[in-house]
Design an enzyme around this catalytic site. Structure first.
Site, PDB file in Angstrom:
ATOM      1  N   LEU A 178       0.829  -1.208   0.000  1.00 58.44           N
ATOM      2  CA  LEU A 178       0.000   0.000   0.000  1.00 58.44           C
ATOM      3  C   LEU A 178       0.866   1.262   0.000  1.00 58.44           C
ATOM      4  CD1 LEU A 178      -2.759  -1.162   2.473  1.00 58.44           C
ATOM      5  CD2 LEU A 178      -3.090  -0.621   0.054  1.00 58.44           C
ATOM      6  N   PHE A 218       2.098   1.736  -3.482  1.00 60.29           N
ATOM      7  CA  PHE A 218       0.990   2.174  -4.327  1.00 60.29           C
ATOM      8  C   PHE A 218       0.688   3.660  -4.107  1.00 60.29           C
ATOM      9  CE2 PHE A 218      -3.623   2.879  -4.778  1.00 60.29           C
ATOM     10  CZ  PHE A 218      -3.782   2.568  -6.119  1.00 60.29           C
ATOM     11  N   GLU A 219       0.616   4.088  -2.877  1.00 63.75           N
ATOM     12  CA  GLU A 219       0.283   5.488  -2.578  1.00 63.75           C
ATOM     13  C   GLU A 219       1.415   6.423  -2.986  1.00 63.75           C
ATOM     14  OE1 GLU A 219      -2.593   6.478  -1.984  1.00 63.75           O
ATOM     15  OE2 GLU A 219      -3.581   4.682  -1.258  1.00 63.75           O
ATOM     16  N   GLY A 220       2.647   5.989  -2.893  1.00 65.12           N
ATOM     17  CA  GLY A 220       3.772   6.759  -3.393  1.00 65.12           C
ATOM     18  C   GLY A 220       4.152   7.958  -2.537  1.00 65.12           C
ATOM     19  N   TYR A 247       1.867  10.895  -0.575  1.00 66.17           N
ATOM     20  CA  TYR A 247       1.116  10.638   0.647  1.00 66.17           C
ATOM     21  C   TYR A 247       2.051  10.228   1.770  1.00 66.17           C
ATOM     22  CZ  TYR A 247      -2.840  10.326  -2.556  1.00 66.17           C
ATOM     23  OH  TYR A 247      -3.788  10.601  -3.510  1.00 66.17           O
TER      24      TYR A 247
END
Length: 129
Positions: free
Chosen positions: A71, A74-76, A79
């Site tokens: 996660l 994915f959020e990078g 965030y």
């Protein structure tokens, strides 16, 4: 908000079925003191602190360190994962958890992110359906 995206990020497919249900619970919850807005020129939202506002989302339990690492990737870099307290809608219980806070509030559009539009127009792309 969309379990299909969560499943896709964690397991690489749209719905892992019983495996996910045996390991995790997903409950609607409210995050007070925050807003969710569409990131400018993107399909996805960003959540930032905003007194007097609230965001409806999902409280997920049973995530492993490996799930959270996926996660985070994915959020990078847009965030940061931050500790928050949410209220589980079904029970009214307050739970400490973490959520992803958007780091660039000046890149957010005015008005609430339209989840229904996202589900209809963009979900298939983001969930690898």
């Amino acid at each position: 908000m969309a379990p299909e995206v969560l499943f896709s990020v964690i397991y690489g497919r749209k719905n892992p079925g019983k495996v996910f249900e045996d390991l995790h619970t997903v409950n609607p919850a409210i995050l007070e003191g925050h807003i969710r807005r569409r990131v400018s020129a993107a399909d996805y939202p960003g959540v930032v602190a905003q007194e007097g506002e609230s965001v409806r989302g999902m409280y997920v339990t049973g995530l492993t360190d490996a799930n959270i690492e996926k996660l985070d990737i994915f959020e990078g870099a847009e965030y940061i994962r931050q500790k928050v307290t949410v209220r589980v809608i079904e029970t009214g219980e307050e739970k400490e958890t973490e959520t992803y806070i958007y780091l660039h509030p000046d890149h957010l559009e005015q008005g609430e992110w339209d989840f229904e539009h996202f589900k209809k127009e963009k979900l298939a792309f983001w969930s690898r359906a």
